[in-house]
Design a protein around this motif. Structure first.
Motif, PDB file in Angstrom:
ATOM      1  N   GLU A  88       0.834  -1.206   0.000  1.00 43.04           N
ATOM      2  CA  GLU A  88       0.000   0.000   0.000  1.00 43.04           C
ATOM      3  C   GLU A  88       0.862   1.246   0.000  1.00 43.04           C
ATOM      4  O   GLU A  88       2.023   1.218   0.402  1.00 43.04           O
TER       5      GLU A  88
ATOM      6  N   PRO B  17       0.204   4.801   1.519  1.00 44.13           N
ATOM      7  CA  PRO B  17      -0.586   5.801   2.246  1.00 44.13           C
ATOM      8  C   PRO B  17       0.084   7.183   2.120  1.00 44.13           C
ATOM      9  O   PRO B  17       1.232   7.368   2.507  1.00 44.13           O
TER      10      PRO B  17
ATOM     11  N   GLU C 252      -5.845  12.076   3.635  1.00 48.58           N
ATOM     12  CA  GLU C 252      -5.031  10.902   3.350  1.00 48.58           C
ATOM     13  C   GLU C 252      -5.626  10.157   2.167  1.00 48.58           C
ATOM     14  O   GLU C 252      -6.847  10.060   2.027  1.00 48.58           O
TER      15      GLU C 252
ATOM     16  N   THR D 185      -4.865   6.387   0.254  1.00 48.43           N
ATOM     17  CA  THR D 185      -4.108   5.147   0.285  1.00 48.43           C
ATOM     18  C   THR D 185      -4.428   4.338  -0.964  1.00 48.43           C
ATOM     19  O   THR D 185      -5.592   4.031  -1.232  1.00 48.43           O
TER      20      THR D 185
END
Length: 110
Positions: free
Chosen positions: A55, A57, A93, A95
């Motif tokens: 991932e 982020p 944010e 992700t």
């Protein structure tokens, strides 16, 4: 200047690609070879990252984007500021997860 770790360098490449892609979207139609090559390049950056990690982020601030507490994008401009583009809409944010498709990438940048 401190050298960036591999994951931070790859995340920075992705954000720079997204920023470039956002500009290309305004300049060229979807069937233009430059447009196509730009998006292939951006998606390739995601693929490179996801070969090593699951991932991405990204933390969004007023004038910067961070990854793992490292600044990977900064701009004080009001126009063409990728961080501000997200920040003004309340996004703090983003992700991206392994399995992110080319179509999703293009849709995201559009």
């Amino acid at each position: 200047m401190e050298e960036l770790s591999e994951d931070v360098r790859l995340a920075k490449d992705i954000v720079e690609g997204i920023h470039k892609g956002k500009k290309m979207l305004k300049m060229y139609p979807q069937n233009n070879p430059i447009y196509i090559k730009t998006f292939e390049g951006i998606y390739s950056k995601f693929e490179n990252f996801f070969e090593l990690y699951n991932e991405i982020p990204l933390q969004i601030h007023h004038n910067k984007i961070s990854f793992n507490n490292e600044q990977i994008y900064y701009s004080q401009e009001k126009e063409n500021n990728l961080a501000l583009f997200f920040f003004k809409d309340g996004i703090r944010e983003i992700t991206f997860l392994k399995g992110f498709t080319r179509e999703e990438c293009e849709d995201f940048i559009k």
